[in-house]
Write an enzyme that holds these catalytic residues in place. Structure first.
Site, PDB file in Angstrom:
ATOM      1  N   TYR A  51     -35.582  35.610 -27.918  1.00 39.16           N
ATOM      2  CA  TYR A  51     -36.599  35.439 -26.988  1.00 39.16           C
ATOM      3  C   TYR A  51     -37.817  35.708 -27.744  1.00 39.16           C
ATOM      4  CZ  TYR A  51     -36.913  40.527 -26.011  1.00 39.16           C
ATOM      5  OH  TYR A  51     -37.083  41.941 -25.903  1.00 39.16           O
ATOM      6  N   CYS A  52     -39.004  35.076 -27.066  1.00 42.51           N
ATOM      7  CA  CYS A  52     -40.369  35.218 -27.271  1.00 42.51           C
ATOM      8  C   CYS A  52     -41.285  35.709 -25.923  1.00 42.51           C
ATOM      9  CB  CYS A  52     -41.033  33.958 -28.007  1.00 42.51           C
ATOM     10  SG  CYS A  52     -40.686  32.399 -27.142  1.00 42.51           S
ATOM     11  N   TYR A  53     -42.448  35.153 -26.121  1.00 41.77           N
ATOM     12  CA  TYR A  53     -43.472  35.283 -24.903  1.00 41.77           C
ATOM     13  C   TYR A  53     -42.855  34.337 -23.849  1.00 41.77           C
ATOM     14  CZ  TYR A  53     -46.392  37.757 -28.121  1.00 41.77           C
ATOM     15  OH  TYR A  53     -46.908  38.353 -29.061  1.00 41.77           O
ATOM     16  N   GLY A  79     -40.402  31.540 -24.112  1.00 37.39           N
ATOM     17  CA  GLY A  79     -39.330  30.804 -24.306  1.00 37.39           C
ATOM     18  C   GLY A  79     -39.485  29.562 -25.445  1.00 37.39           C
ATOM     19  N   PHE A 103     -39.724  36.702 -22.437  1.00 40.11           N
ATOM     20  CA  PHE A 103     -40.026  37.938 -21.927  1.00 40.11           C
ATOM     21  C   PHE A 103     -40.721  37.615 -20.569  1.00 40.11           C
ATOM     22  CE2 PHE A 103     -41.816  42.376 -21.701  1.00 40.11           C
ATOM     23  CZ  PHE A 103     -40.599  42.888 -21.755  1.00 40.11           C
TER      24      PHE A 103
END
Length: 93
Positions: free
Chosen positions: A61-63, A65, A90
């Site tokens: 995961y990142c900020y 998606g 996230f």
């Protein structure tokens, strides 16, 4: 097509302890808050993960998606069998 996982399913995997969560955000964002038990994608952590079982479930995961899709592809290209990008990142978690 990059495999994705929805937030609800990811939460179930987390609760069951059935997956490794990989946070590809910057260290400051990770320090400010992350999914419990997630590893920060530092070179050392990623190297250790690539030497572990490649059949284990991995959720990246990142900020939001988006960047996690590229990271998921990177893991797939290295032989990981069950890696998915978390839709919404996230921010939606």
């Amino acid at each position: 097509m990059i495999p994705e996982i929805q937030i609800g399913e990811a939460a179930t995997l987390l609760a069951d302890g059935d997956a490794v969560f990989v946070d590809i955000r910057d260290p400051q964002s990770y320090a400010a808050g992350h999914i419990p038990g997630a590893i920060l994608a530092t070179p050392e952590h990623v190297e250790r993960l690539t030497q572990s079982s490649k059949s284990r479930e991995v959720v990246v995961y990142c900020y939001h998606g988006n960047s996690s899709k590229n990271a998921t592809l990177w893991f797939l290209q290295r032989g990981f069998e069950r890696v998915r990008s978390m839709s919404g990142g996230f921010e939606d978690w």
